[in-house]
Write a protein that holds these residues in place. Structure first.
Motif, PDB file in Angstrom:
ATOM      1  N   LYS A  64       7.050   1.094  -3.428  1.00 41.80           N
ATOM      2  CA  LYS A  64       8.150   0.138  -3.558  1.00 41.80           C
ATOM      3  C   LYS A  64       7.992  -0.726  -4.804  1.00 41.80           C
ATOM      4  O   LYS A  64       8.963  -1.059  -5.479  1.00 41.80           O
ATOM      5  N   SER A  65       6.760  -1.084  -5.111  1.00 41.07           N
ATOM      6  CA  SER A  65       6.520  -1.956  -6.267  1.00 41.07           C
ATOM      7  C   SER A  65       6.718  -1.237  -7.592  1.00 41.07           C
ATOM      8  O   SER A  65       6.939  -1.872  -8.622  1.00 41.07           O
ATOM      9  N   MET A  66       6.661   0.098  -7.578  1.00 44.30           N
ATOM     10  CA  MET A  66       6.740   0.866  -8.818  1.00 44.30           C
ATOM     11  C   MET A  66       8.084   1.552  -9.027  1.00 44.30           C
ATOM     12  O   MET A  66       8.329   2.148 -10.076  1.00 44.30           O
ATOM     13  N   GLY A  67       8.964   1.477  -8.040  1.00 41.85           N
ATOM     14  CA  GLY A  67      10.272   2.096  -8.184  1.00 41.85           C
ATOM     15  C   GLY A  67      10.319   3.491  -7.594  1.00 41.85           C
ATOM     16  O   GLY A  67       9.406   3.923  -6.888  1.00 41.85           O
ATOM     17  N   THR A  68      11.388   4.209  -7.893  1.00 40.71           N
ATOM     18  CA  THR A  68      11.613   5.530  -7.300  1.00 40.71           C
ATOM     19  C   THR A  68      10.802   6.595  -8.033  1.00 40.71           C
ATOM     20  O   THR A  68      10.957   6.771  -9.236  1.00 40.71           O
ATOM     21  N   PRO A  69       9.951   7.334  -7.336  1.00 41.33           N
ATOM     22  CA  PRO A  69       9.161   8.385  -7.987  1.00 41.33           C
ATOM     23  C   PRO A  69       9.977   9.653  -8.185  1.00 41.33           C
ATOM     24  O   PRO A  69      11.009   9.852  -7.543  1.00 41.33           O
ATOM     25  N   ILE A  70       9.510  10.542  -9.051  1.00 43.27           N
ATOM     26  CA  ILE A  70      10.169  11.837  -9.219  1.00 43.27           C
ATOM     27  C   ILE A  70       9.714  12.805  -8.126  1.00 43.27           C
ATOM     28  O   ILE A  70      10.351  13.824  -7.881  1.00 43.27           O
ATOM     29  N   PHE A  71       8.612  12.461  -7.470  1.00 41.04           N
ATOM     30  CA  PHE A  71       8.079  13.302  -6.403  1.00 41.04           C
ATOM     31  C   PHE A  71       7.368  12.426  -5.382  1.00 41.04           C
ATOM     32  O   PHE A  71       6.640  11.510  -5.748  1.00 41.04           O
ATOM     33  N   LYS A  72       7.606  12.711  -4.106  1.00 39.46           N
ATOM     34  CA  LYS A  72       6.940  11.971  -3.036  1.00 39.46           C
ATOM     35  C   LYS A  72       6.671  12.905  -1.870  1.00 39.46           C
ATOM     36  O   LYS A  72       7.570  13.632  -1.428  1.00 39.46           O
ATOM     37  N   TYR A  73       5.450  12.901  -1.399  1.00 41.33           N
ATOM     38  CA  TYR A  73       5.081  13.716  -0.245  1.00 41.33           C
ATOM     39  C   TYR A  73       4.327  12.829   0.735  1.00 41.33           C
ATOM     40  O   TYR A  73       3.298  12.247   0.386  1.00 41.33           O
ATOM     41  N   CYS A  74       4.852  12.725   1.940  1.00 43.86           N
ATOM     42  CA  CYS A  74       4.238  11.889   2.970  1.00 43.86           C
ATOM     43  C   CYS A  74       3.553  12.764   4.015  1.00 43.86           C
ATOM     44  O   CYS A  74       4.183  13.660   4.582  1.00 43.86           O
ATOM     45  N   ASN A  75       2.299  12.495   4.233  1.00 42.62           N
ATOM     46  CA  ASN A  75       1.538  13.211   5.250  1.00 42.62           C
ATOM     47  C   ASN A  75       0.922  12.177   6.192  1.00 42.62           C
ATOM     48  O   ASN A  75      -0.272  11.915   6.164  1.00 42.62           O
ATOM     49  N   TYR A  76       1.786  11.579   6.994  1.00 43.79           N
ATOM     50  CA  TYR A  76       1.351  10.490   7.870  1.00 43.79           C
ATOM     51  C   TYR A  76       0.788  11.046   9.184  1.00 43.79           C
ATOM     52  O   TYR A  76       1.241  12.070   9.684  1.00 43.79           O
ATOM     53  N   LYS A  77      -0.211  10.346   9.705  1.00 41.77           N
ATOM     54  CA  LYS A  77      -0.815  10.723  10.982  1.00 41.77           C
ATOM     55  C   LYS A  77      -0.698   9.555  11.949  1.00 41.77           C
ATOM     56  O   LYS A  77      -0.805   8.393  11.543  1.00 41.77           O
ATOM     57  N   VAL A  78      -0.484   9.852  13.206  1.00 42.94           N
ATOM     58  CA  VAL A  78      -0.354   8.820  14.240  1.00 42.94           C
ATOM     59  C   VAL A  78      -1.572   8.893  15.168  1.00 42.94           C
ATOM     60  O   VAL A  78      -1.889   9.954  15.712  1.00 42.94           O
ATOM     61  N   ARG A  79      -2.257   7.761  15.312  1.00 39.04           N
ATOM     62  CA  ARG A  79      -3.399   7.717  16.219  1.00 39.04           C
ATOM     63  C   ARG A  79      -2.906   7.623  17.644  1.00 39.04           C
ATOM     64  O   ARG A  79      -2.141   6.710  17.988  1.00 39.04           O
ATOM     65  N   GLU A  80      -3.325   8.562  18.477  1.00 32.80           N
ATOM     66  CA  GLU A  80      -2.803   8.627  19.848  1.00 32.80           C
ATOM     67  C   GLU A  80      -3.176   7.408  20.683  1.00 32.80           C
ATOM     68  O   GLU A  80      -2.389   6.969  21.541  1.00 32.80           O
ATOM     69  N   SER A  81      -4.322   6.820  20.439  1.00 30.78           N
ATOM     70  CA  SER A  81      -4.785   5.726  21.303  1.00 30.78           C
ATOM     71  C   SER A  81      -3.912   4.483  21.216  1.00 30.78           C
ATOM     72  O   SER A  81      -3.700   3.796  22.213  1.00 30.78           O
ATOM     73  N   ASP A  82      -3.366   4.186  20.022  1.00 32.16           N
ATOM     74  CA  ASP A  82      -2.566   2.970  19.878  1.00 32.16           C
ATOM     75  C   ASP A  82      -1.272   3.178  19.080  1.00 32.16           C
ATOM     76  O   ASP A  82      -0.529   2.220  18.841  1.00 32.16           O
ATOM     77  N   GLY A  83      -1.004   4.402  18.627  1.00 29.22           N
ATOM     78  CA  GLY A  83       0.224   4.666  17.885  1.00 29.22           C
ATOM     79  C   GLY A  83       0.214   4.195  16.451  1.00 29.22           C
ATOM     80  O   GLY A  83       1.242   4.227  15.770  1.00 29.22           O
TER      81      GLY A  83
END
Length: 219
Positions: A196-215
């Motif tokens: 957000k601080s750097m503006g819109t990238p030309i490429f973005k890949y999100c590999n988010y993980k959710v911890r089952e114990s607390d979300g």
């Protein structure tokens, strides 16, 4: 005449070529052929996509262009989602980029590079990985950066990351400023706020993980 650094590895390259032909020749059905191709590509993926090796194969006559292209296209078509995404970014040789990702300690980095090439690879148990060959800012030699199981954004040109995007000042004197991270290590906020601080990238890949114990979500 082939360069010395290529011919010096000729025995190794010939071994790969021989293994390719031997393995493919043993396949009698479409299923066996697909399995054989996958085996060869997974084992020698780095070599089959290295420009020096391709030059050796072609100029030495060890393999035909169609053979090499078959191997490359087969592996690309069977690449993982992260690999396909990075290939789809169409990064240009000689272009300056800024890579934003989380370090091994889980905090944001803005890595300024001059791009050379990207290669599909395997890293340890991670088959969906890429190797980016580049010249980092203020460095005199090329580096090979391996990315896997991560979130990453790419910007055209060189940009600095505003520290206040993910850190806050807790004290300041005439000589020392003490900063504290707004988030714990690998928290998704470290990645999202940096972007957000750097503006819109030309490429973005999100590999988010959710911890089952607390979300809790991690980048």
């Amino acid at each position: 005449m082939l360069p010395l650094y290529i011919t010096s590895q000729g025995e190794f390259y010939n071994h790969i070529a021989n293994e390719y032909f031997t393995t493919i020749a043993a396949a009698h059905t479409a299923t066996e052929y697909a399995a054989a191709m996958n085996q060869i590509c997974r084992k020698w993926m780095r070599e089959f996509t290295d420009d020096n090796v391709l030059a050796y194969y072609l100029e030495s006559g060890e393999m035909e262009l169609n053979d090499i292209e078959t191997i490359r296209q087969y592996y690309i078509s069977h690449a993982g989602p992260f690999q396909k995404a990075v290939l789809g970014a169409n990064l240009k040789d000689g272009q300056e980029y800024t890579l934003v990702y989380l370090s091994e300690f889980g905090y944001p980095i803005a890595d300024k590079i001059t791009f050379k090439s990207v290669t599909l690879c395997q890293y340890a148990q991670y088959t969906d990985a890429v190797k980016i060959t580049c010249r980092r800012s203020r460095k005199r030699s090329d580096s090979a950066l391996c990315f896997y199981d991560c979130s990453i954004a790419i910007y055209e040109g060189w940009h600095d990351l505003d520290k206040s995007a993910t850190f806050e000042k807790v004290s300041k004197s005439e000589t020392v400023t003490i900063w504290k991270s707004k988030y714990s290590c690998f928290a998704v906020g470290n990645f999202e706020d940096s972007i957000k601080s750097m503006g819109t990238p030309i490429f973005k890949y999100c590999n988010y993980k959710v911890r089952e114990s607390d979300g809790k979500i991690f980048a």
